[in-house]
Design a protein around this motif. Structure first.
Motif, mmCIF file in Angstrom:
data_model
loop_
_atom_site.group_PDB
_atom_site.id
_atom_site.type_symbol
_atom_site.label_atom_id
_atom_site.label_comp_id
_atom_site.label_asym_id
_atom_site.label_seq_id
_atom_site.Cartn_x
_atom_site.Cartn_y
_atom_site.Cartn_z
ATOM 1 N N SER A 1 0.836 -1.203 0.000
ATOM 2 C CA SER A 1 0.000 0.000 0.000
ATOM 3 C C SER A 1 0.865 1.246 0.000
ATOM 4 O O SER A 1 1.989 1.237 0.504
ATOM 5 N N ARG A 2 0.295 2.312 -0.555
ATOM 6 C CA ARG A 2 0.927 3.630 -0.527
ATOM 7 C C ARG A 2 -0.151 4.660 -0.277
ATOM 8 O O ARG A 2 -1.264 4.536 -0.773
ATOM 9 N N VAL A 3 0.195 5.680 0.491
ATOM 10 C CA VAL A 3 -0.688 6.820 0.683
ATOM 11 C C VAL A 3 -0.119 7.948 -0.159
ATOM 12 O O VAL A 3 1.042 8.343 0.021
ATOM 13 N N LEU A 4 -0.925 8.461 -1.101
ATOM 14 C CA LEU A 4 -0.458 9.447 -2.067
ATOM 15 C C LEU A 4 -1.330 10.690 -2.012
ATOM 16 O O LEU A 4 -2.495 10.633 -1.606
ATOM 17 N N GLU A 5 -0.764 11.809 -2.454
ATOM 18 C CA GLU A 5 -1.539 13.043 -2.586
ATOM 19 C C GLU A 5 -2.616 12.837 -3.649
ATOM 20 O O GLU A 5 -2.365 12.199 -4.669
ATOM 21 N N ASP A 6 -3.786 13.356 -3.396
ATOM 22 C CA ASP A 6 -4.895 13.221 -4.341
ATOM 23 C C ASP A 6 -4.821 14.350 -5.372
ATOM 24 O O ASP A 6 -5.436 15.389 -5.229
ATOM 25 N N THR A 7 -4.021 14.114 -6.415
ATOM 26 C CA THR A 7 -3.842 15.097 -7.475
ATOM 27 C C THR A 7 -4.424 14.539 -8.779
ATOM 28 O O THR A 7 -4.624 13.327 -8.892
ATOM 29 N N PRO A 8 -4.679 15.393 -9.748
ATOM 30 C CA PRO A 8 -5.203 14.898 -11.029
ATOM 31 C C PRO A 8 -4.282 13.879 -11.707
ATOM 32 O O PRO A 8 -4.761 12.912 -12.309
ATOM 33 N N SER A 9 -2.975 14.044 -11.597
ATOM 34 C CA SER A 9 -2.060 13.101 -12.232
ATOM 35 C C SER A 9 -2.110 11.733 -11.555
ATOM 36 O O SER A 9 -2.100 10.696 -12.231
ATOM 37 N N VAL A 10 -2.187 11.720 -10.235
ATOM 38 C CA VAL A 10 -2.296 10.453 -9.505
ATOM 39 C C VAL A 10 -3.640 9.805 -9.817
ATOM 40 O O VAL A 10 -3.715 8.597 -10.035
ATOM 41 N N ARG A 11 -4.708 10.588 -9.868
ATOM 42 C CA ARG A 11 -6.029 10.050 -10.202
ATOM 43 C C ARG A 11 -6.031 9.436 -11.603
ATOM 44 O O ARG A 11 -6.662 8.411 -11.830
ATOM 45 N N GLY A 12 -5.332 10.044 -12.535
ATOM 46 C CA GLY A 12 -5.240 9.495 -13.885
ATOM 47 C C GLY A 12 -4.518 8.158 -13.908
ATOM 48 O O GLY A 12 -4.932 7.232 -14.609
ATOM 49 N N MET A 13 -3.449 8.053 -13.119
ATOM 50 C CA MET A 13 -2.711 6.787 -13.034
ATOM 51 C C MET A 13 -3.586 5.708 -12.401
ATOM 52 O O MET A 13 -3.605 4.557 -12.855
ATOM 53 N N ILE A 14 -4.317 6.079 -11.353
ATOM 54 C CA ILE A 14 -5.207 5.125 -10.687
ATOM 55 C C ILE A 14 -6.291 4.660 -11.652
ATOM 56 O O ILE A 14 -6.612 3.471 -11.715
ATOM 57 N N GLU A 15 -6.853 5.569 -12.411
ATOM 58 C CA GLU A 15 -7.922 5.227 -13.368
ATOM 59 C C GLU A 15 -7.425 4.217 -14.403
ATOM 60 O O GLU A 15 -8.167 3.327 -14.824
ATOM 61 N N LYS A 16 -6.169 4.343 -14.798
ATOM 62 C CA LYS A 16 -5.607 3.466 -15.824
ATOM 63 C C LYS A 16 -5.488 2.017 -15.342
ATOM 64 O O LYS A 16 -5.620 1.087 -16.132
ATOM 65 N N ILE A 17 -5.225 1.832 -14.048
ATOM 66 C CA ILE A 17 -5.006 0.477 -13.530
ATOM 67 C C ILE A 17 -5.935 0.158 -12.355
ATOM 68 O O ILE A 17 -5.599 -0.642 -11.487
ATOM 69 N N LYS A 18 -7.118 0.747 -12.342
ATOM 70 C CA LYS A 18 -8.035 0.560 -11.212
ATOM 71 C C LYS A 18 -8.445 -0.895 -11.024
ATOM 72 O O LYS A 18 -8.793 -1.297 -9.928
ATOM 73 N N HIS A 19 -8.354 -1.706 -12.072
ATOM 74 C CA HIS A 19 -8.695 -3.122 -11.960
ATOM 75 C C HIS A 19 -7.639 -3.918 -11.194
ATOM 76 O O HIS A 19 -7.869 -5.056 -10.817
ATOM 77 N N LEU A 20 -6.482 -3.311 -10.926
ATOM 78 C CA LEU A 20 -5.416 -3.968 -10.167
ATOM 79 C C LEU A 20 -5.327 -3.461 -8.732
ATOM 80 O O LEU A 20 -4.545 -3.978 -7.940
ATOM 81 N N LEU A 21 -6.126 -2.449 -8.393
ATOM 82 C CA LEU A 21 -5.973 -1.741 -7.127
ATOM 83 C C LEU A 21 -7.216 -1.772 -6.265
ATOM 84 O O LEU A 21 -8.328 -1.924 -6.759
#
Length: 65
Positions: free
Chosen positions: A39-59
């Motif tokens: 696990s990682r705790v990350l800042e909720d920024t648009p760039s991080v949200r975009g990365m999460i959206e790309k691989i949300k099926h793994l997270l």
């Protein structure tokens, strides 16, 4: 100032990166996830949200206050 400043999001890798496309494994590395159930705790920024959206099926994604 960013409207999301101060917010954080916790991401946990719950699915293996084996047999995934190279861009998906690179995105996992970009988020700082190297192992399953890490696990990682990350800042909720648009760039991080975009990365999460790309691989949300793994997270697993959780909001942190």
């Amino acid at each position: 100032m960013n409207k999301n400043s101060g917010k954080k999001v916790k991401v946990t890798q719950v699915v293996s990166a084996i047999r995934r496309r190279e861009d998906q494994t690179s995105t996992l590395k970009g988020l700082g996830l190297k192992k399953l159930h890490q696990s990682r705790v990350l800042e909720d920024t648009p760039s991080v949200r975009g990365m999460i959206e790309k691989i949300k099926h793994l997270l697993k994604i959780e909001e942190v206050k």
